[in-house]
Scaffold this motif. Structure first.
Motif, short mmCIF file in Angstrom:
data_model
loop_
_atom_site.label_atom_id
_atom_site.label_comp_id
_atom_site.label_asym_id
_atom_site.label_seq_id
_atom_site.Cartn_x
_atom_site.Cartn_y
_atom_site.Cartn_z
N TRP A 63 0.87 -1.17 0.00
CA TRP A 63 0.00 0.00 0.00
C TRP A 63 0.91 1.22 0.00
CZ3 TRP A 63 -1.25 3.70 3.94
CH2 TRP A 63 -0.56 3.52 5.14
N CYS A 64 0.34 2.39 -0.32
CA CYS A 64 1.18 3.56 -0.55
C CYS A 64 0.63 4.81 0.11
CB CYS A 64 1.30 3.82 -2.06
SG CYS A 64 1.85 2.42 -3.02
N PRO A 65 1.12 5.19 1.29
CA PRO A 65 0.68 6.44 1.89
C PRO A 65 1.34 7.65 1.21
CG PRO A 65 2.31 5.39 3.30
CD PRO A 65 2.04 4.45 2.16
N ALA A 66 0.57 8.72 1.08
CA ALA A 66 1.08 9.96 0.50
C ALA A 66 2.01 10.66 1.48
CB ALA A 66 -0.07 10.89 0.13
N LYS A 67 3.09 11.19 0.97
CA LYS A 67 4.05 11.89 1.83
C LYS A 67 3.48 13.16 2.44
CE LYS A 67 8.14 10.06 -0.45
NZ LYS A 67 9.29 10.37 -1.31
N VAL A 68 2.48 13.77 1.82
CA VAL A 68 1.89 14.98 2.37
C VAL A 68 0.94 14.69 3.53
CG1 VAL A 68 2.10 16.30 0.22
CG2 VAL A 68 -0.02 15.04 0.71
N SER A 69 0.60 13.43 3.73
CA SER A 69 -0.29 13.08 4.83
C SER A 69 0.41 13.27 6.17
CB SER A 69 -0.74 11.61 4.70
OG SER A 69 -1.40 11.19 5.88
N ARG A 70 -0.31 13.84 7.13
CA ARG A 70 0.25 13.99 8.48
C ARG A 70 0.47 12.63 9.15
NH1 ARG A 70 -4.20 18.21 9.40
NH2 ARG A 70 -5.22 16.27 9.88
N ARG A 71 -0.12 11.58 8.59
CA ARG A 71 0.03 10.23 9.15
C ARG A 71 1.16 9.44 8.50
NH1 ARG A 71 -6.40 9.22 8.67
NH2 ARG A 71 -6.41 11.25 7.71
N HIS A 72 1.71 9.96 7.42
CA HIS A 72 2.73 9.25 6.65
C HIS A 72 3.86 8.73 7.52
CE1 HIS A 72 6.53 9.10 4.37
NE2 HIS A 72 5.79 8.53 3.44
N ASP B 268 10.88 4.61 -1.51
CA ASP B 268 10.57 5.98 -1.90
C ASP B 268 10.04 5.94 -3.34
OD1 ASP B 268 10.57 8.85 -1.78
OD2 ASP B 268 12.36 8.79 -3.06
N ALA B 269 8.86 6.53 -3.54
CA ALA B 269 8.26 6.50 -4.88
C ALA B 269 7.55 7.83 -5.15
CB ALA B 269 7.29 5.33 -4.98
N GLY B 270 8.32 8.84 -5.47
CA GLY B 270 7.74 10.14 -5.81
C GLY B 270 7.05 10.76 -4.61
N ILE C 51 5.75 -2.38 1.61
CA ILE C 51 5.51 -3.79 1.31
C ILE C 51 5.43 -4.52 2.65
CG2 ILE C 51 6.38 -5.90 0.23
CD1 ILE C 51 7.68 -4.12 -1.89
N GLY C 52 4.32 -5.20 2.85
CA GLY C 52 4.10 -5.93 4.09
C GLY C 52 4.15 -7.43 3.88
N HIS C 53 4.75 -8.11 4.84
CA HIS C 53 4.72 -9.57 4.87
C HIS C 53 3.49 -9.97 5.69
CE1 HIS C 53 5.76 -13.63 6.33
NE2 HIS C 53 6.21 -13.74 5.10
N VAL C 54 2.58 -10.67 5.07
CA VAL C 54 1.32 -11.04 5.71
C VAL C 54 1.58 -12.16 6.71
CG1 VAL C 54 -1.04 -11.85 5.36
CG2 VAL C 54 0.04 -10.38 3.63
#
Length: 165
Positions: free
Chosen positions: A57-66, A129-131, A137-140
């Motif tokens: 999954w990919c959180p946005a860097k601008v998110s305060r939760r990132h 890091d992706a833009g 990446i999580g190991h289930v």
């Protein structure tokens, strides 16, 4: 009529619109953070591998939760159902929306939301890091599923559902 463009700073809205033509699921990702349990609504989720079991999954860097999610060692990704819109909207607005759902802590302290069509408990394997996002990446390590709830679908900026019947 077909349209074609080269993505750039002047047409990010058009690029977002093109990405929005692909239906995705709706998820809530949760983790234990220094400030307490946190969650975030995300549609940037996909399976990566069955052996070993991996997802991303990919959180946005601008998110305060990132930063809290990127620094966590464990997280849970919840596939949300059609009856859980209040939960997904709440976590889209604030990290501490747990009063909107039934939940408990895992043995590792990760918040686990009840009543989801599927839930994946994970340890973080890689952070890339992706833009303007970070790919996590999580190991289930554990999976839970429930019969009955229909998974929520997101397409073109709106919720919907797929009825396979």
């Amino acid at each position: 009529m077909a349209q074609s463009f080269i993505p750039g700073p002047d047409n990010t809205r058009a690029l977002r619109g093109a990405f929005g033509r692909f239906a995705t699921g709706v998820t809530v990702v949760t983790a234990a953070a220094e400030r307490g349990p946190i969650g975030i609504t995300a549609n940037s989720f996909t399976s990566v591998s069955l052996d070993p079991p991996l997802l991303l999954w990919c959180p946005a860097k601008v998110s305060r939760r990132h930063d809290a999610f990127v620094s966590a060692e464990r997280f849970a990704l919840h596939v949300m159902g059609t009856g859980q819109d209040q939960i997904t909207w709440a976590f889209a607005n604030t990290a501490e929306a747990f009063e909107h759902c039934d939940w408990e802590r895992s043995e590792h302290g990760v918040p686990l939301i009840s009543g989801c069509p599927a839930r994946f408990e994970c340890t973080i394997r890689d952070r890339i890091d992706a833009g303007d996002h970070t790919v996590i990446i999580g190991h289930v390590t554990r999976v839970a599923t429930e019969d009955g709830p229909v998974a929520r679908v997101f397409l073109g900026g709106d919720y919907g559902q797929f009825d396979p019947g």
